[in-house]
Design an enzyme around this catalytic site. Structure first.
Site, PDB file in Angstrom:
ATOM      1  N   GLN A  85       0.836  -1.191   0.009  1.00  0.00           N
ATOM      2  CA  GLN A  85      -0.078   0.087   0.024  1.00  0.00           C
ATOM      3  C   GLN A  85       0.878   1.136   0.013  1.00  0.00           C
ATOM      4  OE1 GLN A  85      -1.242   1.408   3.948  1.00  0.00           O
ATOM      5  NE2 GLN A  85      -3.563   1.297   3.134  1.00  0.00           N
ATOM      6  N   GLY A  86       0.608   2.309  -0.948  1.00  0.00           N
ATOM      7  CA  GLY A  86       1.361   3.429  -1.076  1.00  0.00           C
ATOM      8  C   GLY A  86       0.627   4.522  -0.512  1.00  0.00           C
ATOM      9  N   TYR A  87       0.462   4.527   0.805  1.00  0.00           N
ATOM     10  CA  TYR A  87      -0.404   6.033   1.294  1.00  0.00           C
ATOM     11  C   TYR A  87       0.447   6.932   2.005  1.00  0.00           C
ATOM     12  CZ  TYR A  87      -5.259   3.404   0.479  1.00  0.00           C
ATOM     13  OH  TYR A  87      -6.327   2.937   0.035  1.00  0.00           O
ATOM     14  N   SER A  88       0.887   6.483   2.965  1.00  0.00           N
ATOM     15  CA  SER A  88       1.763   7.394   4.037  1.00  0.00           C
ATOM     16  C   SER A  88       3.024   7.995   3.451  1.00  0.00           C
ATOM     17  CB  SER A  88       2.090   6.760   5.242  1.00  0.00           C
ATOM     18  OG  SER A  88       0.954   6.228   5.986  1.00  0.00           O
ATOM     19  N   SER A 119       4.635  -1.456   4.355  1.00  0.00           N
ATOM     20  CA  SER A 119       5.105  -2.836   4.908  1.00  0.00           C
ATOM     21  C   SER A 119       4.965  -3.678   3.668  1.00  0.00           C
ATOM     22  CB  SER A 119       3.935  -3.391   5.693  1.00  0.00           C
ATOM     23  OG  SER A 119       3.819  -2.604   6.778  1.00  0.00           O
ATOM     24  N   GLU A 123     -11.937  -1.404  10.046  1.00  0.00           N
ATOM     25  CA  GLU A 123     -13.338  -1.670  10.500  1.00  0.00           C
ATOM     26  C   GLU A 123     -13.767  -3.047  10.454  1.00  0.00           C
ATOM     27  OE1 GLU A 123     -16.576   1.141  10.295  1.00  0.00           O
ATOM     28  OE2 GLU A 123     -15.357   2.556  11.172  1.00  0.00           O
TER      29      GLU A 123
END
Lengths: 369, 388
Positions: free
Chosen positions: B120-123, B155, B238
């Site tokens: 995942q490339g978010y932060s 990660s 969630e």
């Protein structure tokens, strides 16, 4: 498999909440806290009309014939409304007779308990934290008992009491018998005043099929449910208050410090609610699974209710510490649920002792839990 | 309410257990065997029930109770379950909802089987909790997106085949509307991965640098500037905290077993009242978590929205983890003065490791303070934080 309340259960719960809410918020709760119990007596008659006095009485004896889970959902509402009523002791004493009474005892008592004509008390505590069946020391000699039971629910108003005696036996005593002296004690939770019953050669009618451990576990579940309801009410009151109260030119509920304290107690309390349901359903399992779940639920919910109500008082500031503001009623409700039938550490120790055998004998879904 | 499975689900459970017995323990950790196993399990109607067959699922319709039954049966048999990580948890549901037909066919089946691993490339270094301030940019050039910038806390970047990445493609738009959700092949020259060493000694996450990294123009999910809404399709934890209970109880069992072997000044640790109470506290939280998960499964099946019961999942799971961390520390004694052995991972963890590991959960996937905002605002209706 269904692990959330049915529409019928929700409808009953909502009806009870409406009734108790109207009467209690209308002043009866506050009157009880100030020592005026006239309104509470009226409330109890209203509960009887709703069928709440016969919730666990089989239909053949004029009750609603509901189970422990339904009782827990209603106990939650009594906690939420901090209803000044002898509901807890009456329900448990009635359950003891429904589960362990002879056909004659049932036919004699259950119909009158269901209508509320007879109010029952639960007399198990002997002082010095002697609450559980193995700790009961009162002997039955020639059908009579001597000694005292402490912290008896509704001791001065009850017509009969279910009394725990040595060896984990249960029997019924007529509180109007001249051998019984009932005295109130100064109670912390004035919505559920306690008293002492002294027996001086009082006749006792043993319940031949009594299972005191099972009854004790049922009591723990109801205390856990009441604690959840009380804590939930404290959160709701506090949310309403912080949305209203202005300081520094803004609603205090807009401060992150306040929001986070409320979020912390909510995140602990909300997931704890179904633990009560689980413990109620475990009544149908073997004794180890049942005892494990009941003890853990009582310990966990009592602790969560104390964390919650304490934090809610803090969030209110000075007003929350006053006698005239109602919040302390729920703090004391939680304190009752914490101490009654023993404190959380005692129950955790029992749960941990049962832990090895628990879950082996549980229902098939316990494995998924 | 009742906790009985009933005939239909008992039959299903037996089928899942029979199937799980077919797993060859010698194949544990063998990638091709695990991939083949998942494909077979999906075809047998045991994995990915809600994913249509043409994309590698079972296509029988979602059923959270069946999911729970299979998870338990496979867990007990030691058989591979759904690959951990963000591919199945986040990319697949996002693409199934918002992706093109070609994207579904290309990316979903290998992600489900574990043949292709996603990160995942978010932060970014300056876009953590305030994710919408991200600055990694992508520009169209000759039918390709050209990406420059960097991501952090990624990660599994080093073992991933693809990344789903939030990039700024419309620099002049308001910040939430200037972001696009792209898919990206990690195996190219324009990408540099630098591992970050965690306090546990593991290298579990990374910095990822993009220097003219490229991806095809049509590897965009949703339209230009839709990235924020596409990313919100999958509200992280969630639902996924629903996977946590078996792990919680594994860790609790592991720590308790270790406590059972220990003495302190001649006295068995498990006879110490403080230790017994601490175990009971942790067990209380863990049992509550499980009961809450079961409530959500039950409500899901009945088509009801769990609401605040689900909003609390992540923070509550964190609370359980912290209690387990405290227990793990109790189990240490003098050993707490020495470092964990070299090369320790979550699979070979010891108690020292868990004291620290439990802290990671308070930060990963939405920090606890952000969770508190969400519970207060969405769950309790308190005023929203002011945004700068």
């Amino acid at each position: 498999m269904r692990f959330h309340p049915s529409d019928d259960q929700l409808a009953l719960r909502d009806a009870v909440r409406r009734y108790l809410g109207d009467v209690c918020d209308g002043g009866v709760r506050r009157q009880a806290v100030e020592g005026d119990i006239a309104g509470a007596a009226e409330l109890w008659r209203g509960c009887a009309e709703l069928g709440l006095t016969g919730l666990v009485v089989p239909e053949e004896y004029g009750g609603l014939g509901l189970g422990l889970i339904d009782l827990a959902l209603i106990s939650d509402v009594f906690g939420y409304e901090a209803a000044p009523a002898p509901f807890l002791g009456h329900a448990l004493a009635t359950l003891a007779i429904a589960q362990g009474g002879s056909p004659g005892q049932k036919a004699d008592l259950l119909p009158r308990l269901a209508t509320g004509e007879v109010t029952a008390a639960l007399a198990i505590g002997e002082g010095g934290e002697a609450w559980s069946p193995h700790a009961w020391r009162i002997d039955v000699e020639a059908g009579r008992i001597r000694g005292a039971k402490h912290f008896v629910t509704a001791a001065t108003e009850a017509d009969i009491a279910v009394v725990g005696t040595r060896g984990g036996a249960l029997g019924v005593v007529d509180c109007r018998d001249p051998g019984v002296t009932a005295a109130p004690i100064r109670s912390l939770d004035m919505t559920r005043p306690l008293g002492t019953l002294e027996f001086d050669g009082t006749p006792v009618d043993p319940l031949p099929g009594a299972d005191a451990e099972r009854l004790f576990d049922a009591l723990l579940v109801q205390l856990a449910a009441d604690a959840h309801g009380a804590a939930r009410r404290a959160i709701d009151m506090t949310v309403a208050y912080v949305l209203e109260r202005q300081q520094f030119g803004r609603r205090i509920g807009s401060f992150q410090a306040v929001k986070h304290q409320l979020a912390n107690i909510t995140a602990c309390l909300v997931p704890a609610e179904p633990l009560v349901w689980y413990a109620a359903l475990a009544d149908g399992s073997g004794p180890a699974d049942r005892g494990f779940a009941a003890a853990l639920a009582k310990a966990h919910l009592a602790d969560r209710a104390m964390d919650t109500t304490r934090t809610c008082v803090e969030l209110h500031g000075g007003i929350g510490y006053t006698w005239d503001y109602d919040l302390h009623i729920w703090l004391k409700r939680a304190m009752f649920d914490f101490s009654y039938a023993n404190v959380p550490t005692v129950h955790r120790a029992r749960a941990m002792a049962l832990r090895r055998t628990a879950r082996v004998e549980g229902p098939s879904l316990t494995g998924l839990l | 309410m009742d906790l009985d499975l009933g005939a239909e689900y008992e039959t299903f459970q037996k089928r899942a257990e029979d199937f799980a017995r077919g797993w060859n323990a010698a194949d544990a950790g063998v990638r091709d065997a695990e991939i083949a196993w998942r494909i077979e399990a999906a075809e047998a109607g045991l994995l990915y029930l809600d994913v249509p067959r043409e994309y590698g699922g079972a296509g029988t319709g979602g059923d959270p109770l069946k999911d729970a039954i299979v998870r338990l049966a496979f867990h007990r048999a030691g058989a591979p379950h759904i690959p951990t990580g963000v591919g199945t948890r986040m990319m697949v549901p996002t693409i199934l909802k918002r992706g093109t037909e070609a994207q579904k066919q290309r990316f979903v089946p290998p992600a489900l089987s574990g043949a292709e691993i996603w990160c995942q490339g978010y932060s970014e270094p300056n876009a953590g909790s305030d994710l919408a301030s991200l600055r990694t940019r992508a520009e169209l050039s000759d039918g390709q997106w050209v990406i420059n910038g960097s991501k952090i806390w990624t990660s599994g970047a080093e073992k991933s085949d693809f990344m789903f990445i939030l990039t700024r493609t419309e620099p002049d738009a308001p910040r939430h509307r200037g972001i696009s959700y792209l898919l990206l092949d990690m195996r190219q020259d324009g990408i540099t991965i630098r591992p970050l060493r965690q306090m546990t000694g593991e290298a579990g996450f990374n910095e990822v640098f993009f220097d003219d990294a490229r991806t095809p123009e049509d590897w965009i999910v949703g339209g230009r500037g839709d990235g924020w809404s596409v990313a919100r399709t999958t509200l992280g934890f969630e639902r996924t905290a629903i996977n946590a209970p078996s792990v919680m109880f594994d860790v609790l069992r592991m720590i308790t077993e270790r406590l059972g072997t220990m003495t302190r000044m001649g006295k068995p640790l498990l006879e110490d009242e403080a230790v017994i109470d601490a175990i009971g506290v942790a067990e209380g939280y863990a049992m509550a978590h499980l009961a809450n998960v079961l409530r959500q499964v039950s409500m899901d099946r009945a088509g009801q929205v769990p609401g605040i019961a689900a909003t609390c999942n992540k923070l509550h799971a964190t609370n359980v983890g912290l209690r387990l961390g405290e227990l793990a520390q109790m189990a240490q004694g003098d050993a707490g003065l020495t470092a964990p052995p070299e090369g320790m991972t979550r699979d070979t963890m010891d108690d020292r490791f868990w004291v620290m590991r439990a802290l990671g959960v308070t930060i990963a996937g939405g920090t606890s303070n952000i969770q508190r905002n969400i519970i207060a605002e969405r769950g309790l209706g308190l005023p929203r934080e002011e945004r700068g």
